[in-house]
Design an enzyme around this catalytic site. Sequence first.
Site, PDB file in Angstrom:
ATOM      1  N   SER A   1      -5.029   2.501   4.417  1.00 47.03           N
ATOM      2  CA  SER A   1      -4.882   2.027   2.835  1.00 47.03           C
ATOM      3  C   SER A   1      -5.177   0.494   2.726  1.00 47.03           C
ATOM      4  O   SER A   1      -5.957  -0.495   2.655  1.00 47.03           O
ATOM      5  CB  SER A   1      -3.552   2.642   2.131  1.00 47.03           C
ATOM      6  OG  SER A   1      -4.132   1.981   0.626  1.00 47.03           O
TER       7      SER A   1
ATOM      8  N   LYS B   1       0.694  -1.299   0.385  1.00 42.42           N
ATOM      9  CA  LYS B   1       0.602  -0.064   0.024  1.00 42.42           C
ATOM     10  C   LYS B   1       0.893   1.541  -0.240  1.00 42.42           C
ATOM     11  O   LYS B   1       0.508   2.301   0.574  1.00 42.42           O
ATOM     12  CB  LYS B   1      -1.351  -0.179   1.058  1.00 42.42           C
ATOM     13  CG  LYS B   1      -2.182  -1.038   1.605  1.00 42.42           C
ATOM     14  CD  LYS B   1      -2.044  -1.599   0.047  1.00 42.42           C
ATOM     15  CE  LYS B   1      -2.902  -1.004  -0.806  1.00 42.42           C
ATOM     16  NZ  LYS B   1      -3.406  -2.484  -1.950  1.00 42.42           N
TER      17      LYS B   1
ATOM     18  N   HIS C   1       7.074  -7.209  -1.863  1.00 41.93           N
ATOM     19  CA  HIS C   1       6.781  -6.585  -1.169  1.00 41.93           C
ATOM     20  C   HIS C   1       7.702  -7.262   0.036  1.00 41.93           C
ATOM     21  O   HIS C   1       7.936  -7.130   1.371  1.00 41.93           O
ATOM     22  CB  HIS C   1       6.025  -6.978  -0.556  1.00 41.93           C
ATOM     23  CG  HIS C   1       4.689  -5.692  -1.234  1.00 41.93           C
ATOM     24  ND1 HIS C   1       4.817  -4.283  -1.777  1.00 41.93           N
ATOM     25  CD2 HIS C   1       3.519  -6.222  -1.479  1.00 41.93           C
ATOM     26  CE1 HIS C   1       3.312  -4.252  -2.556  1.00 41.93           C
ATOM     27  NE2 HIS C   1       2.591  -5.649  -2.152  1.00 41.93           N
TER      28      HIS C   1
HETATM   29  S1  PPS Z   1      -0.183  -3.237  -2.803  1.00 39.56           S
HETATM   30  O1  PPS Z   1      -2.068  -3.822  -2.926  1.00 39.56           O
HETATM   31  O2  PPS Z   1       0.464  -3.028  -1.893  1.00 39.56           O
HETATM   32  O3  PPS Z   1       0.257  -3.569  -4.398  1.00 39.56           O
HETATM   33  O4  PPS Z   1      -0.742  -1.346  -3.008  1.00 39.56           O
HETATM   34  P1  PPS Z   1      -0.182  -0.310  -3.544  1.00 39.56           P
HETATM   35  O5  PPS Z   1      -0.299  -0.602  -4.993  1.00 39.56           O
HETATM   36  O6  PPS Z   1       1.147  -0.448  -3.311  1.00 39.56           O
HETATM   37  O7  PPS Z   1      -0.493   1.093  -2.653  1.00 39.56           O
HETATM   38  C1  PPS Z   1      -2.559   0.847  -2.985  1.00 39.56           C
HETATM   39  C2  PPS Z   1      -2.594   2.377  -3.277  1.00 39.56           C
HETATM   40  O8  PPS Z   1      -1.903   2.944  -3.832  1.00 39.56           O
HETATM   41  C3  PPS Z   1      -2.791   4.367  -4.217  1.00 39.56           C
HETATM   42  N1  PPS Z   1      -2.868   4.221  -6.180  1.00 39.56           N
HETATM   43  C4  PPS Z   1      -2.197   5.947  -6.699  1.00 39.56           C
HETATM   44  N2  PPS Z   1      -2.449   7.395  -5.673  1.00 39.56           N
HETATM   45  C5  PPS Z   1      -2.373   8.523  -6.585  1.00 39.56           C
HETATM   46  N3  PPS Z   1      -1.510   8.311  -7.990  1.00 39.56           N
HETATM   47  C6  PPS Z   1      -2.046   7.004  -8.537  1.00 39.56           C
HETATM   48  N4  PPS Z   1      -1.884   7.007 -10.219  1.00 39.56           N
HETATM   49  C7  PPS Z   1      -2.054   5.172  -8.250  1.00 39.56           C
HETATM   50  N5  PPS Z   1      -2.077   4.076  -7.846  1.00 39.56           N
HETATM   51  C8  PPS Z   1      -2.658   3.661  -7.126  1.00 39.56           C
HETATM   52  C9  PPS Z   1      -3.836   3.390  -4.332  1.00 39.56           C
HETATM   53  O9  PPS Z   1      -4.998   4.267  -4.405  1.00 39.56           O
HETATM   54  C10 PPS Z   1      -3.952   2.473  -3.099  1.00 39.56           C
HETATM   55  O10 PPS Z   1      -3.923   4.240  -1.750  1.00 39.56           O
HETATM   56  P2  PPS Z   1      -5.449   4.543  -1.186  1.00 39.56           P
HETATM   57  O11 PPS Z   1      -4.817   5.202   0.187  1.00 39.56           O
HETATM   58  O12 PPS Z   1      -6.247   2.972  -0.531  1.00 39.56           O
HETATM   59  O13 PPS Z   1      -6.284   4.742  -2.735  1.00 39.56           O
END
Ligand code: PPS
Length: 285
Positions: free
Chosen positions: A129, A44, A99
């Site tokens: 998140s 996340k 991860h």
């Molecule tokens: S995972 O499942 O652990 O691999 O998730 P990960 O990709 O690390 O994190 C997911 C969060 O990243 C946000 N996200 C983004 N934020 C801004 N811009 C873009 N383009 C973007 N893409 C993914 C996603 O919404 C999750 O955060 P939260 O706070 O839950 O919205």
Amino acid sequence: MPSKYFTYKDIPFPENFYSPEVLSFVEEEFQVQEDDVFNVTFPKSGTFWMVEILSLIRSMGDTSWVRSFPTWERAPWIEITPKEKDLPTWAQPRLLSSHLPIQLFPKSFFQSRAKVIYTTRDPRDVCTSLFHFSKIMTFFKQAESSEDFIEEFLSGAVPYGSWFDHVKGWLGLREQSNFLLVTYEELKKDIRGSIERIANFLGVHLSSAALEQVVDNCSFQKMKENPMSNFSQMSSQYVAKDRGTFFRKGVTGDWKNLFTVAQSERFGQIYQEKMKGFPVHLPWE
Ligand code: PPS
């Protein structure tokens, strides 16, 4: 079926998705190649955002790749691919995601010049998140309350263990030329500058038109609308799509909507204890 976690070398993993055999294979036998590029994060922290950025840099802003292949094929997860031979071979140099905490990473990495881009994020936002994500992923344990979940996060009882150990472990490589630290906050504040920095680290020169294409196509909205990036292709065996979405908010500071004042103070206190003396200044501090 309630989800259960097993521990591998003291780190919890959901048993419906991971196995000790694959984790052991990855650590002991996975052969890192000199030109591999690893996208490493604690969950996340912006993993899939980084996959999109790296995919678009690789294709010089052309969107055909990100619109034809799902994220997990463009930058496969090393710890859930049962055998290295199952990794897609069409992408050279390989883009790989993980991860894993540094102590479980492939041993062969430490004798290589492979590159690591490590993305980190305010742990309060990571915790928030992850709390929402745990409700939609069928292989996560369901916390009774946000209070319980925050305690589990602080004690490292969540998949991949302690955020604090993860960050401190990986940032131990920060002086190495094959390591790049990126923060979610920096991506939010200056996406163009961050992409240039990442491309530069990879030795890629983007024309200004290509740079604009990368900026435009890695936006939250564009990713949310792209079926190859928005997880709509993921099996309902793993994700309960009626309970939420992977593209939740994509903002900084959403922890303020989850944490009570008391929880925020407790989090801050544990943060101070765990990060005491750590020499790197992070943007949320
Ligand atoms: S995972 O499942 O652990 O691999 O998730 P990960 O990709 O690390 O994190 C997911 C969060 O990243 C946000 N996200 C983004 N934020 C801004 N811009 C873009 N383009 C973007 N893409 C993914 C996603 O919404 C999750 O955060 P939260 O706070 O839950 O919205």
